[in-house]
Design an enzyme around this catalytic site. Structure first.
Site, PDB file in Angstrom:
ATOM      1  CD  GLU A  64      -5.017  -4.808   3.884  1.00 50.18           C
ATOM      2  OE1 GLU A  64      -3.809  -4.804   4.140  1.00 50.18           O
ATOM      3  OE2 GLU A  64      -5.577  -3.905   3.223  1.00 50.18           O
ATOM      4  CB  SER A  91      -0.933   0.000   1.214  1.00 55.21           C
ATOM      5  OG  SER A  91      -1.827  -1.087   1.156  1.00 55.21           O
ATOM      6  N   GLY A 130      -5.802  -3.625  -7.476  1.00 54.78           N
ATOM      7  CA  GLY A 130      -6.756  -2.543  -7.280  1.00 54.78           C
ATOM      8  C   GLY A 130      -6.101  -1.182  -7.262  1.00 54.78           C
TER       9      GLY A 130
END
Length: 424
Positions: free
Chosen positions: A313, A27, A95
């Site tokens: 997640e 991330s 994503g």
């Protein structure tokens, strides 16, 4: 070891003990790459994750005209360039690529085409595409709201006010936040819908923008205002990926062992930091020192009732731990997982029950009632988190095989070797 069917999950022969160093956060890595690509000068990134999702992001930005090089010490230098098309972007099943790159592509001069893996074509994109259209961007998606689609960049974006429903993914907001400072009027994002999931990921986006001198006002609930202006180049050291630490720490919880994940940050915006509380709720002992985070199993795994809306997640691994608890568990606030790499709620229900489990979908989550499990082939649906869950189950289940263990390369290519080294 692999067979014609799958990868044989290691069975724990006793308490699992060890130390694990996980690579950089996906991330943070992909946000750092995006921000460096549209910054006011070159940035140097250390500890950048080397995995499929980050490779896809690097490929996407390179296709747009960004310079990305890596030296022998694995420091990655990102040099902003003149963004232009025509270009093609492969999103894979990432994503962050399919949502974060289109707002940047809108700043390019030319047509940028987007496509990805077969399942990626099923993931809804209409929220971010509709928002970009509101901000003045021309997009051709053949009326589907899904991939493949093309962004026709004009070299700049007007920006301004936009209202969207981000209840399906916080990435819809983060996507506009990350590029918004480069829009002529900045961006004024308003969310209208059910609560936005994964709030820590939004906090991460805002914090990283502020570190680079961007003014973001998030003082009003469900509203984020990004002022137009430059994004300062910033050399960044990427934190370890705390979400990828979940299966390794879970091994200690389930087997009564002790596992330390090194380099656990004292302060972080990563959602995975909530593992400290989650595993404590299961009955484990959790301590953090300068060395890292240590989880000790106590020989008892308690049933839990958890709101995982901020840490969806982590659900597959948490579900695997709950499968061996001393009572039922309820995992809530995760309806949005139906639109992740796969429909994770349906996949977990089906795969756990195929092994003899008793898992039922709720409107917004899962109910897990522990039952003795047997071996079999666990399907992963091309989803790395499903593979992590299967590996955790395999610690206590004879003869469990994991279909396509290679899917873990999405965020942790070394997972099979690391898992065998710890659990085998």
């Amino acid at each position: 070891m692999s067979t014609e069917q799958g990868w044989a999950a290691p069975r724990a022969q006793g308490p699992v003990n060890g130390r694990v160093t996980v690579p950089g956060s996906k991330s943070i890595s992909n946000r750092a790459l995006i921000l460096a690509a549209i910054a006011d000068g070159p940035s140097h990134l250390t500890g950048l994750l080397a995995a499929r999702d980050t490779s896809l992001m690097r490929g996407a930005l390179t296709a747009l005209g960004v310079g990305i090089t890596e030296n022998e010490q694995h420091t990655v230098t990102v040099t902003p360039g003149s963004l232009k098309g025509p270009a093609s972007v492969d999103c894979g099943l990432a994503g962050t690529v399919m949502r974060f790159v289109p707002p940047v592509a809108a700043l390019a001069d030319g047509v940028i085409e987007f496509d990805g893996d077969p399942y990626a074509r099923e993931r809804p994109m209409n929220v971010i595409l509709g928002a970009l259209r509101t901000l003045g961007v021309q997009i051709d998606d053949h009326g589907t709201g899904r991939m493949p689609y093309a962004v026709s960049g004009a070299g700049s974006v007007r920006g301004g006010k936009v209202t969207l429903d981000a209840s399906g993914s916080s990435q819809f907001v983060s996507a506009l936040l990350l590029a918004g400072a480069r829009y002529d009027e900045g961006v004024d994002i308003r969310h209208d819908g059910k609560p936005v999931p994964s709030q820590p990921h939004l906090d991460m986006s805002v914090a990283m923008l502020r570190e680079r001198g961007v003014h973001v006002d998030d003082s009003e609930p469900n509203r984020w205002v990004v002022a137009p202006g430059p994004i300062r180049a910033l050399d960044t050291a990427i934190e370890p990926d705390l979400s990828n630490a979940a299966p390794f720490l879970a091994a200690a919880v389930l087997t009564g062992g002790e596992v330390t994940v090194t380099g656990w940050p004292a302060m972080t915006t990563q959602p995975g930091d909530q593992l400290k509380d989650i595993f404590t709720r299961f009955g484990a002992e959790v301590t953090r020192t300068d060395d890292g985070l240590t989880v000790r199993g106590t020989g008892r795994v308690q049933g839990v009732d958890l709101d995982l809306s901020e840490v969806g997640e982590l659900t597959p691994v948490i579900a695997a731990v709950a499968a061996f608890a001393d009572g039922p568990s309820y995992l809530r606030g995760i309806a949005h997982l139906r639109f992740h790499e796969t429909d994770r709620l349906a996949a977990l229900e089906h795969e756990f029950n195929a092994l003899g489990g008793d898992v039922t979908q709720l409107d917004d989550g899962l109910e897990i009632r522990p039952k003795p499990l047997h071996g079999g082939l666990f399907g992963t649906y091309g989803d790395h988190r499903m593979a992590h869950a299967a590996a955790v189950l395999g610690l206590l289940v004879d003869g469990l095989e994991i279909e396509n263990i290679g899917t873990t390369a999405k965020t942790l290519p070394e997972f099979p070797e690391m898992w065998s080294g710890l659990a085998g």
